[in-house]
Scaffold this motif. Structure first.
Motif, PDB file in Angstrom:
ATOM      1  N   ARG B 260       0.533  -1.042  -0.597  1.00  0.00           N
ATOM      2  CA  ARG B 260      -0.419  -0.006  -0.795  1.00  0.00           C
ATOM      3  C   ARG B 260       0.932   0.995   0.553  1.00  0.00           C
ATOM      4  O   ARG B 260       1.665   0.858   0.257  1.00  0.00           O
ATOM      5  CB  ARG B 260      -0.549  -0.416   1.080  1.00  0.00           C
ATOM      6  N   ASP B 261       0.541   2.495  -0.879  1.00  0.00           N
ATOM      7  CA  ASP B 261       0.843   4.045  -1.039  1.00  0.00           C
ATOM      8  C   ASP B 261       2.326   3.186  -1.508  1.00  0.00           C
ATOM      9  O   ASP B 261       3.272   4.784  -1.163  1.00  0.00           O
ATOM     10  CB  ASP B 261       0.901   4.786   0.250  1.00  0.00           C
ATOM     11  N   VAL B 279      -5.702  -0.441 -13.563  1.00  0.00           N
ATOM     12  CA  VAL B 279      -5.774   0.661 -12.618  1.00  0.00           C
ATOM     13  C   VAL B 279      -6.541   0.345 -11.615  1.00  0.00           C
ATOM     14  O   VAL B 279      -5.549   0.828 -10.488  1.00  0.00           O
ATOM     15  CB  VAL B 279      -7.217   1.789 -12.977  1.00  0.00           C
ATOM     16  N   GLY B 280      -7.122  -0.796 -11.037  1.00  0.00           N
ATOM     17  CA  GLY B 280      -7.308  -1.574 -10.133  1.00  0.00           C
ATOM     18  C   GLY B 280      -6.434  -1.696  -8.944  1.00  0.00           C
ATOM     19  O   GLY B 280      -5.955  -1.893  -7.840  1.00  0.00           O
ATOM     20  N   LEU B 282      -3.571  -0.007  -9.028  1.00  0.00           N
ATOM     21  CA  LEU B 282      -3.324   1.276  -8.338  1.00  0.00           C
ATOM     22  C   LEU B 282      -4.505   1.489  -6.730  1.00  0.00           C
ATOM     23  O   LEU B 282      -4.236   1.962  -5.777  1.00  0.00           O
ATOM     24  CB  LEU B 282      -3.577   1.850  -9.014  1.00  0.00           C
ATOM     25  N   ILE B 283      -5.511   1.718  -7.870  1.00  0.00           N
ATOM     26  CA  ILE B 283      -6.639   1.681  -6.517  1.00  0.00           C
ATOM     27  C   ILE B 283      -6.913   1.126  -5.367  1.00  0.00           C
ATOM     28  O   ILE B 283      -7.113   1.594  -4.099  1.00  0.00           O
ATOM     29  CB  ILE B 283      -8.330   1.779  -7.248  1.00  0.00           C
ATOM     30  N   PHE B 284      -6.519  -0.417  -5.266  1.00  0.00           N
ATOM     31  CA  PHE B 284      -6.943  -1.345  -4.457  1.00  0.00           C
ATOM     32  C   PHE B 284      -5.518  -1.592  -2.770  1.00  0.00           C
ATOM     33  O   PHE B 284      -6.125  -1.543  -2.167  1.00  0.00           O
ATOM     34  CB  PHE B 284      -7.548  -2.535  -4.688  1.00  0.00           C
ATOM     35  N   LYS B 285      -4.974  -0.571  -3.278  1.00  0.00           N
ATOM     36  CA  LYS B 285      -3.517  -0.351  -2.915  1.00  0.00           C
ATOM     37  C   LYS B 285      -3.743   0.814  -2.328  1.00  0.00           C
ATOM     38  O   LYS B 285      -2.300   1.195  -2.054  1.00  0.00           O
ATOM     39  CB  LYS B 285      -2.859  -1.744  -2.680  1.00  0.00           C
ATOM     40  N   ARG B 286      -3.467   1.423  -3.037  1.00  0.00           N
ATOM     41  CA  ARG B 286      -3.222   3.332  -2.867  1.00  0.00           C
ATOM     42  C   ARG B 286      -1.746   3.430  -3.954  1.00  0.00           C
ATOM     43  O   ARG B 286      -1.287   4.584  -3.088  1.00  0.00           O
ATOM     44  CB  ARG B 286      -3.594   3.629  -2.232  1.00  0.00           C
ATOM     45  N   ARG B 287      -1.648   2.645  -4.614  1.00  0.00           N
ATOM     46  CA  ARG B 287      -0.513   3.033  -4.982  1.00  0.00           C
ATOM     47  C   ARG B 287       0.591   3.494  -6.831  1.00  0.00           C
ATOM     48  O   ARG B 287      -1.152   4.553  -6.767  1.00  0.00           O
ATOM     49  CB  ARG B 287      -0.090   1.279  -6.627  1.00  0.00           C
ATOM     50  N   SER B 288       1.533   4.494  -7.229  1.00  0.00           N
ATOM     51  CA  SER B 288       1.544   4.651  -7.803  1.00  0.00           C
ATOM     52  C   SER B 288       2.492   4.121  -8.496  1.00  0.00           C
ATOM     53  O   SER B 288       3.184   3.786  -8.221  1.00  0.00           O
ATOM     54  CB  SER B 288       1.776   6.097  -7.051  1.00  0.00           C
TER      55      SER B 288
END
Lengths: 351, 351
Positions: B260-261, B279-280, B282-288
């Motif tokens: 996460r992050d 995109v999922g 990225l979204i599901f662990k607030r990744r970049s």
């Protein structure tokens, strides 16, 4: 067990129809809630139609729940009967993993979503907010101030926190220039929060007719995203852009508008991939593309308190549950300003 | 003006051949440098072959330059004849924009790259490091410690700073788990820096035969990225992944490995797009997913000083300039451990 009634999809082709089912008796840490209002989220439609491939039927959707406490378990300390409360997308998590310990339960691998999620109490799948009542562990129940219109507060539980959390996580504040892409249920909340945090807010929309409404909601500027010249006036000028559009679209338009070290944050999962974003746009200004998912319980409470202090709610259209299938069709046509909220009193006639 | 000699591409199909040209006389703030060594960067090949579409010929490539000061302008305070110095990818910038004021000249819109960039002194395009000497404003000249092997220090000026800067920017340090994708000129420096910063380093490669070498360079673990089971043991466990591979590849493999992050940072621009990232993920662990570009002058000096203190240089193969065309072919086949460095003394016979 207690009998209750709601609306359910019986299979992925079915309209929502009346459904009788049971809720568990409140356990020691449980709060039993009479549901007054429940927002209609686009993800309800995805799941009712099994577009994510993991739907269990019958399914009672709904995770933007506001109601009144009617009963509490004997270990419940934070709530009492009569309290106005909310329940969002989560009703449980493991409580012990690093994500849970950091109050980011939305990222817990064992997070239990409010419906269509395995329910350890019943052994089946759980049921959401399109119903008369719900029983939820107190740690996943939120206080909703009576200063707020309760119907208009319901969408805060998903659309609200989904936009509040990334704006907070990336530190949006006074002096920042922030873009909001898309003016729907999420986008209109994004405008309100970004404005309330002191940012200069630019709304990007494909629909010129939405400009006046966007300004009324708090946008300082409105850019029609199909107008390339209008867009390019904003090159490399944004600190942060929150993209609420789930339909596949060209992300390069928005990465090119970010300043050095700026972030484009996506909150919608497209059903088909976006065109692959240009890596050069990221490298040459050290920009990022990120994602964000609702928010944890602590932050959701913070958001609700912020809304009470700042008189922020969703712009809604209230419907009786008998109109929910028609409402779904209108959501799919973006024909709602900006969230349908079901008045669950309309279920009384079925009892 | 002073005559000098180098190797140039005369057009996008031409091999590099001897080329006589002139350097400006040192201006008051200029440093005149005898070039001893110049690294061969993959981007030299892209530009010589006009693969980025902006090449001006004849072109003298080279931006990993190490040499000795032979003369200084009368306002130069930081250098004196005999000093060992380096010149990287930049030789000028506007000095006044926010990026320049924050010592991030690489992002300045008016940054002047070391070759194939408009030269305000000559009015033409400037010439790089595959040559006997160069004249550069003192603000864009770096001190190179004589503790370092000067030939092996040359690649620090591009491959070094390109990997050092993102590891520093995203705060990689002790206790972090860091992935390096690709073991080439950039990747081998990424391993060395991440290890020196105290991280647990995992090298991802498509080539099982590189495992021993990766461990020798400092990797704690080596994962063959085509082996899905081996990769999946590392799901959601990395703080940061530096992806040095410019060829199009599936980024989802790496985003799924981030905590996460976490951030996946790209430093190579692919000639065709990567498959569109999920995109999922990225979204599901607030990744970049982010990008990074070389580094500013201040950070490049910091990196060179860090290398001197920690005995870090590039692993190189020294060639006379007469072998540069063959070296290019070998770079394209990844047949170099891990950087070619041209010994410019080999130009003497042409003088």
């Amino acid at each position: 067990m207690q009998k209750t009634i709601g609306y359910a999809a019986y299979n992925h082709n079915s309209p929502l129809l009346p459904f009788s089912f049971e809720r568990r008796d409140p356990q020691p840490t449980d709060v039993q809630i009479e549901i007054l209002f429940c927002g209609v989220c686009h993800s309800d439609i995805h799941q009712v139609r099994n577009e994510w491939g993991n739907s269990v039927f019958p399914m009672v959707p709904g995770h933007e729940i506001v109601g009144k406490v009617i009963k509490t378990g004997n270990e419940v300390t934070r709530f009492k009967p009569g309290d106005s409360v909310g329940v969002g997308c989560l009703v449980d998590s493991c409580r012990v993993c690093p994500d849970c310990r950091e109050n980011l339960e939305q990222f817990c691998n064992d997070a239990v979503f409010t419906y269509n999620s395995p329910d350890k109490h019943s052994g089946g799948s759980n049921y959401g907010g399109y119903s008369r009542q719900i029983v939820v562990d107190q740690d996943f129940v939120l206080h909703v101030s009576d200063k707020l219109d309760l119907a208009a507060a319901a969408p805060l539980l998903c659309a609200g926190i989904t936009t509040y959390s990334p704006l907070r996580n990336w530190g949006v504040g006074k002096g920042d220039k922030v873009g909001i892409v898309g003016l729907g249920g999420l986008g209109h909340m994004g405008i309100k929060f970004a404005r309330a945090f002191g940012a200069h807010v630019v709304l990007f929309t494909t629909t010129p007719g939405k400009a006046n409404d966007a300004r009324r909601l708090g946008a300082d500027e409105v850019v029609v995203s199909k107008n390339i010249e209008e867009v390019q006036e904003h090159l490399a000028s944004f600190d942060f852009i929150l993209d609420t559009v789930a339909a596949p679209h060209n992300l390069d338009v928005y990465t090119s508008l970010l300043k050095r070290d700026g972030t484009l944050c996506l909150v919608g999962v497209p059903d088909h991939p976006h065109p692959s974003p240009a890596v050069g746009n990221l490298i040459f200004k050290r920009r990022s593309i990120a994602g964000s998912l609702i928010g944890g319980l602590k932050e959701t409470q913070e958001m609700l308190d912020f809304c009470a202090e700042n008189a922020i709610t969703s712009d809604i259209e209230i419907i009786p549950i008998q109109q929910v299938n028609e409402a779904y069709e209108r959501v799919l046509k973006s024909d709602v300003k900006y969230r349908f909220v079901i008045d669950l009193a309309s279920l009384k006639q079925l009892e």
